[in-house]
Design an enzyme around this catalytic site. Structure first.
Site, PDB file in Angstrom:
ATOM      1  N   SER A  11       0.792  -1.232   0.000  1.00 17.27           N
ATOM      2  CA  SER A  11       0.000   0.000   0.000  1.00 17.27           C
ATOM      3  C   SER A  11       0.824   1.282   0.000  1.00 17.27           C
ATOM      4  CB  SER A  11      -0.958   0.014   1.202  1.00 17.27           C
ATOM      5  OG  SER A  11      -2.044  -0.850   0.961  1.00 17.27           O
TER       6      SER A  11
ATOM      7  N   LYS B 258       0.057   3.764  -2.736  1.00 15.74           N
ATOM      8  CA  LYS B 258      -0.969   4.814  -2.630  1.00 15.74           C
ATOM      9  C   LYS B 258      -0.353   6.203  -2.513  1.00 15.74           C
ATOM     10  CE  LYS B 258      -4.592   1.897  -0.542  1.00 15.74           C
ATOM     11  NZ  LYS B 258      -3.920   0.608  -0.473  1.00 15.74           N
TER      12      LYS B 258
ATOM     13  N   ASP C  48      -8.298 -12.982  -2.139  1.00 18.79           N
ATOM     14  CA  ASP C  48      -8.764 -11.674  -1.667  1.00 18.79           C
ATOM     15  C   ASP C  48     -10.134 -11.315  -2.231  1.00 18.79           C
ATOM     16  OD1 ASP C  48      -6.471 -11.146  -0.172  1.00 18.79           O
ATOM     17  OD2 ASP C  48      -5.454 -10.141  -1.829  1.00 18.79           O
TER      18      ASP C  48
ATOM     19  N   SER D  89      -6.051   3.283   4.318  1.00 15.92           N
ATOM     20  CA  SER D  89      -5.496   2.505   3.202  1.00 15.92           C
ATOM     21  C   SER D  89      -6.608   1.884   2.356  1.00 15.92           C
ATOM     22  CB  SER D  89      -4.547   1.420   3.721  1.00 15.92           C
ATOM     23  OG  SER D  89      -3.626   1.045   2.736  1.00 15.92           O
TER      24      SER D  89
END
Length: 485
Positions: A75, A78, A168, A319
């Protein structure tokens, strides 16, 4: 996120407790040798680590370890997506959802089609769709004689990112991407539903289940019961909206989980039809999914999101993957008139070039970092952090980053339990990143002399759980907060 107790006696100091992310006291000063010692931690044996530390004002390198080695950033990606979005879309950019028609009014009748057009807003909630229906009703419309068309064509039909992990798929963080979607909460977990299970006091009895927003778009297979063992789980069967509940939930307890749906546009259709019915509006035609609104259609009602400079707070603090993917495709739509991840990645590359950075030094395939095909080095991240500090929107972006040790969820974000009671508390502004075998931490911290530093640490291919790696990251951050030359 898992936090555990950790004790290590082989470093310069002894760790006390990391149960709440706290750090041990350290020597008054830290040097490059301190970081060398920290990176020799046994938890990193066999792992690949990239670290870079620089002066935020001059850009001078203060420490480096494999700085150009490209690793999976999770992450931390990002940082790149949101910084580019603030430049490409602008801090005042707002997503929009529109209700349109190409028909004519005849009293309470709308002769023609009604279009619900999504322009990528991942923050729209059921209440917002209800408000759109109410706006239509306030105009006196009680019957639509044409079709009800759900236009999600602002983005492409690719619902998942490149190489996203199959396991996921039913999670909130792996939710499908659509230009017309719905979030069940103010965290903006778009494309999901909140499933609440409650276990009765009597052992062996089925749990009760509630879905929010209430919808019959999903079906339940409930085999979960009240009992010991803490084995309750919920998954969605691939390619369907069959939610499978299994295992045992402790008597009298409840579990709240966000589960993604298959085809979020269809979920919006289900909910918006409910909203129209609540307003007494009848649709005589068909439900049509995925057709474009005609250019001649008139906007009857509109919902707009908060501006981007506000949306980046929940995105970065918590996140949020789906918001990141929406921004990537929105950048593609603005720069290339193509709501695709590839067009968005090209827009990010353009941002980097405008900052004097070389996009060829990294590989980006999605907006959130969920794909393992993303590859970025700590040097690239520090280059980015230096570049963003020169932007007019920097303060909004900097404050949107998680802040270490701050207990407020929308301030501390994913760092709220870490580094409490240390010199890094309310000092470190950084983005976390985590997936199996991957941990990252990149951001800003002020050292013992009041000098702001930028740093990035990316760790890949470790075989321990994440807690010892985060402990090393904490020690690195603490060392930087006490850096002295």
């Amino acid at each position: 996120m898992h936090f555990g107790r950790w004790l290590h006696t082989g470093t310069l100091w002894v760790g006390l407790s990391f149960l709440l992310g706290g750090c041990a006291s350290v020597s008054p000063t830290s040097t490059p040798a301190t970081l060398d010692h920290l990176l020799a931690d046994p938890a990193l044996n066999g792992a690949t680590v990239s670290v870079m530390v620089r002066d935020a004002r001059s850009g001078t390198t203060l420490y480096q370890h494999n700085p150009r080695t490209r690793l999976i950033p999770a992450s931390n990606l990002k940082l790149l997506t949101t910084a580019a979005a603030m430049d490409v879309l602008g801090p005042q950019y707002r997503f929009s959802t529109q209700l349109l028609s190409n028909g004519t009014r005849q009293g309470e009748r709308l002769s023609g089609n009604l279009y619900l057009r999504g322009l990528g807003d991942p923050t729209t909630q059921f209440a917002d769709y209800q408000a759109l229906a109410a706006q239509l009703a306030s105009q006196g419309v009680r019957q639509v004689q044409g079709d009800l068309v759900f236009d999600d064509t602002w983005f492409d039909a690719e619902r998942l990112g490149v190489d996203w992990s199959q396991d996921d798929e039913s999670t909130y963080y792996g939710a499908q991407i659509s230009a017309l979607t719905v979030s069940p909460n103010s965290d903006f977990d778009a494309g999901t539903l909140l499933v609440t299970a409650r276990a009765p006091v009597a052992v062996g009895q089925p749990v009760s289940v509630a879905v929010s927003p209430a919808t019959d778009y999903v079906q339940l297979s409930n085999r979960a019961v009240s009992g010991a063992g803490n084995s309750y789980a919920i998954t969605r069967q691939h390619g369907t909206n069959l939610l499978q509940l299994s295992g045992a939930l402790a008597p009298g307890k409840q579990s709240r989980q966000w589960v993604s749906v298959w085809e979020p546009t269809q979920l919006v259709a289900n909910l918006f039809e409910q909203a129209l019915a609540q307003q007494g509006i009848q649709v005589l035609g068909r439900r049509v999914i995925g057709a474009s609104s005609p250019a001649t259609a008139t906007v009857l009602a509109e919902h707009q999101s908060a501006p981007l400079q506000e949306l980046i707070t929940p995105l970065l603090k918590l996140s949020n993957n789906n918001m990141s993917e929406a921004l990537l495709k929105a950048m593609g739509r603005k720069t290339a008139n193509a709501g695709t991840a590839a067009a968005g990645v090209a827009a990010v590359a353009g941002f980097l070039q405008r900052q004097g950075l070389d996009p060829a030094t990294l590989s980006q395939v999605d907006g959130s970092g969920l794909s393992r095909r993303n590859l970025v080095s700590s040097q690239t991240f520090t280059d980015l952090l230096l570049a963003t500090s020169r932007q007019p929107w920097f303060e909004a972006w900097y404050n949107a980053l998680p802040i270490a040790g701050n207990a407020d969820r929308m301030t501390g974000g994913s760092l709220r339990y870490r580094l409490r009671g240390s010199a890094a508390e309310n000092n470190l502004h950084a983005k976390t990143g985590s997936m199996a075998g991957v941990s990252s931490l990149s951001g800003y911290i002020t050292d013992a002399n009041g000098r702001r530093l930028v740093f990035s640490m990316i760790s890949n291919n470790y075989v321990s759980d994440a807690a010892p790696i985060r402990a090393v990251e904490n020690r690195v951050a603490l060392a930087l907060s006490q850096w002295h030359e």
